[in-house]
Design a protein around this motif. Sequence first.
Motif, mmCIF file in Angstrom:
data_model
loop_
_atom_site.group_PDB
_atom_site.id
_atom_site.type_symbol
_atom_site.label_atom_id
_atom_site.label_comp_id
_atom_site.label_asym_id
_atom_site.label_seq_id
_atom_site.Cartn_x
_atom_site.Cartn_y
_atom_site.Cartn_z
ATOM 1 N N GLU A 114 2.829 1.421 11.056
ATOM 2 C CA GLU A 114 2.573 0.391 12.062
ATOM 3 C C GLU A 114 1.285 -0.373 11.751
ATOM 4 O OE1 GLU A 114 4.780 -0.507 14.071
ATOM 5 O OE2 GLU A 114 6.133 1.181 13.769
ATOM 6 N N GLU A 115 0.267 0.343 11.269
ATOM 7 C CA GLU A 115 -0.978 -0.331 10.898
ATOM 8 C C GLU A 115 -0.733 -1.318 9.762
ATOM 9 O OE1 GLU A 115 -3.634 2.784 9.868
ATOM 10 O OE2 GLU A 115 -4.160 3.290 11.937
ATOM 11 N N CYS A 116 0.088 -0.928 8.796
ATOM 12 C CA CYS A 116 0.420 -1.836 7.702
ATOM 13 C C CYS A 116 1.133 -3.072 8.235
ATOM 14 C CB CYS A 116 1.293 -1.122 6.669
ATOM 15 S SG CYS A 116 0.415 0.061 5.617
ATOM 16 N N ALA A 117 2.076 -2.869 9.141
ATOM 17 C CA ALA A 117 2.822 -4.003 9.699
ATOM 18 C C ALA A 117 1.886 -4.970 10.412
ATOM 19 C CB ALA A 117 3.899 -3.494 10.649
ATOM 20 N N GLU A 118 0.895 -4.432 11.114
ATOM 21 C CA GLU A 118 -0.055 -5.290 11.825
ATOM 22 C C GLU A 118 -0.870 -6.137 10.861
ATOM 23 O OE1 GLU A 118 -2.376 -2.657 14.173
ATOM 24 O OE2 GLU A 118 -0.741 -2.162 15.561
ATOM 25 N N ARG A 119 -1.077 -5.637 9.646
ATOM 26 C CA ARG A 119 -1.847 -6.373 8.645
ATOM 27 C C ARG A 119 -0.935 -7.151 7.692
ATOM 28 N NH1 ARG A 119 -4.049 -3.051 5.238
ATOM 29 N NH2 ARG A 119 -3.289 -1.042 6.007
ATOM 30 N N ASP A 120 0.352 -7.178 7.978
ATOM 31 C CA ASP A 120 1.348 -7.856 7.137
ATOM 32 C C ASP A 120 1.383 -7.261 5.735
ATOM 33 O OD1 ASP A 120 3.459 -9.665 6.965
ATOM 34 O OD2 ASP A 120 2.213 -11.194 6.008
ATOM 35 N N VAL A 121 1.217 -5.944 5.667
ATOM 36 C CA VAL A 121 1.282 -5.194 4.415
ATOM 37 C C VAL A 121 2.610 -4.435 4.388
ATOM 38 C CG1 VAL A 121 0.316 -3.191 3.200
ATOM 39 C CG2 VAL A 121 -1.199 -4.970 4.103
ATOM 40 N N ILE A 122 3.228 -4.347 3.211
ATOM 41 C CA ILE A 122 4.458 -3.578 3.066
ATOM 42 C C ILE A 122 4.097 -2.173 2.588
ATOM 43 C CG2 ILE A 122 6.691 -3.391 1.910
ATOM 44 C CD1 ILE A 122 6.667 -6.404 1.543
ATOM 45 N N PRO A 123 4.367 -1.129 3.377
ATOM 46 C CA PRO A 123 4.067 0.228 2.922
ATOM 47 C C PRO A 123 5.133 0.729 1.951
ATOM 48 C CG PRO A 123 4.973 0.281 5.138
ATOM 49 C CD PRO A 123 4.859 -1.163 4.761
ATOM 50 N N VAL A 124 4.669 1.405 0.901
ATOM 51 C CA VAL A 124 5.561 2.029 -0.073
ATOM 52 C C VAL A 124 5.414 3.532 0.083
ATOM 53 C CG1 VAL A 124 6.214 2.200 -2.501
ATOM 54 C CG2 VAL A 124 5.230 0.060 -1.625
ATOM 55 N N LEU A 125 6.402 4.152 0.689
ATOM 56 C CA LEU A 125 6.405 5.595 0.916
ATOM 57 C C LEU A 125 6.886 6.271 -0.360
ATOM 58 C CD1 LEU A 125 6.139 7.688 3.366
ATOM 59 C CD2 LEU A 125 8.633 7.546 3.481
ATOM 60 N N GLU A 171 0.860 -1.183 0.000
ATOM 61 C CA GLU A 171 0.000 0.000 0.000
ATOM 62 C C GLU A 171 0.896 1.232 0.000
ATOM 63 O OE1 GLU A 171 -2.859 -0.171 3.176
ATOM 64 O OE2 GLU A 171 -3.683 -2.107 2.509
ATOM 65 N N VAL A 172 0.394 2.328 -0.537
ATOM 66 C CA VAL A 172 1.187 3.542 -0.725
ATOM 67 C C VAL A 172 0.900 4.538 0.391
ATOM 68 C CG1 VAL A 172 1.519 5.556 -2.216
ATOM 69 C CG2 VAL A 172 1.421 3.258 -3.222
ATOM 70 N N ILE A 173 1.966 5.146 0.910
ATOM 71 C CA ILE A 173 1.844 6.247 1.868
ATOM 72 C C ILE A 173 2.447 7.484 1.213
ATOM 73 C CG2 ILE A 173 2.508 7.160 4.130
ATOM 74 C CD1 ILE A 173 2.664 4.302 5.153
ATOM 75 N N ASN A 174 1.689 8.550 1.127
ATOM 76 C CA ASN A 174 2.131 9.784 0.486
ATOM 77 C C ASN A 174 3.169 10.520 1.334
ATOM 78 O OD1 ASN A 174 2.129 12.294 -1.058
ATOM 79 N ND2 ASN A 174 0.837 13.103 0.588
ATOM 80 N N ALA A 175 4.245 10.968 0.664
ATOM 81 C CA ALA A 175 5.247 11.808 1.323
ATOM 82 C C ALA A 175 5.503 13.069 0.502
ATOM 83 C CB ALA A 175 6.552 11.034 1.537
ATOM 84 N N ASP A 176 4.476 13.545 -0.174
ATOM 85 C CA ASP A 176 4.523 14.822 -0.883
ATOM 86 C C ASP A 176 3.734 15.819 -0.040
ATOM 87 O OD1 ASP A 176 3.675 17.043 -2.496
ATOM 88 O OD2 ASP A 176 4.185 15.889 -4.293
ATOM 89 N N SER A 177 4.409 16.820 0.475
ATOM 90 C CA SER A 177 3.760 17.718 1.440
ATOM 91 C C SER A 177 2.558 18.435 0.843
ATOM 92 C CB SER A 177 4.772 18.740 1.968
ATOM 93 O OG SER A 177 5.278 19.548 0.915
#
Length: 333
Positions: free
Chosen positions: A91-102, A35-41
């Motif tokens: 942390e929520e992704c880790a709990e669901r065994d998902v790899i976050p893509v920042l 899943e994607v996490i946005n890091a564009d302000s």
Amino acid sequence: MIKVIAVVGPTAVGKSDLAVDVALRLEERTGRRGEVINADSMQLYRGMDIGTAKMSEPERRGIPHHLLDVWEVTEPADVASYQAMARERVEECAERDVIPVLVGGSGLYVRAVLDHLEFPGTDPAVRARLEGELADAGPGVLHARLAEADPAAARAILPGNGRRIVRALEVIELTGRPFTATLPDHTSYYPCLQIGLTAPRPELDTRIDTRVERMWEQGLLEEVRRLDGQGLREGRTASRALGYAQALEQLDGTLSEEDAKAATAQATRRFARRQESWFRRDPRIRWLPYDSAELTDRALALVDTALTGAPDAPDEALVDVATVMPGFRGADG
């Protein structure tokens, strides 16, 4: 084993597309979804879509995207709040065994998630006093004061950037330490893989020019007119965003459309240079050319290596950023 994948690099180089490609194919490669996490302000702002090249729902191809449309345009950007929100998503992704893509080009926001970094607090009274001095005396006087208190910070902050000068002086006053002492080193908070996309400057400039033309074709002026009614001009951060500041001047009649587009492209090219300067100093980033054949496969090969902890395999697609970023001098350059 890595906990986060990050896709970084200058604006218009293709980070968002690669992040979605990687997230889509992670499951077939690793058995874990991405899943994607946005890091564009600027993509944190609600309604700022066209000028920030925010992905539409179809472009996201079913991949959940976190931390888009979080703030109103009247709110100032707050990297400390972003850090808390982003790490909560990790942390929520880790709990669901998902790899976050920042993914994003806002260097400090990326580092706020990935590295050990604490943000000094703010004092409204000190901030108000310094902002009053900025309004009365101008940024030059405050920049000279900063040069005396913290020469390294003064070299890093443009003399005309009043907002950053005020913040640096505020931190110095509140902490008793140089502002540069609060800046991040390269100490990871999470085990992570950082994939950098890079392009030769002439090609990147062409991509930026094309993006700016597309912004106006897609209706940036109408978007800015609507946001103006929602208080865009009162937003200390959002009103200065690339494209939005120039579109406001076009609405006011102080710039023609062609001049607004030209000013946006020029400012974006300068911003891309600063992004390159920021990211190229991080020795952990693995750089790939944006137009590499089988780019996603190359990126996923790096993911495989990072997940298994195996030594890096040779990859002819990896590049020395010095070959495409003139002036690169390494992590201490």
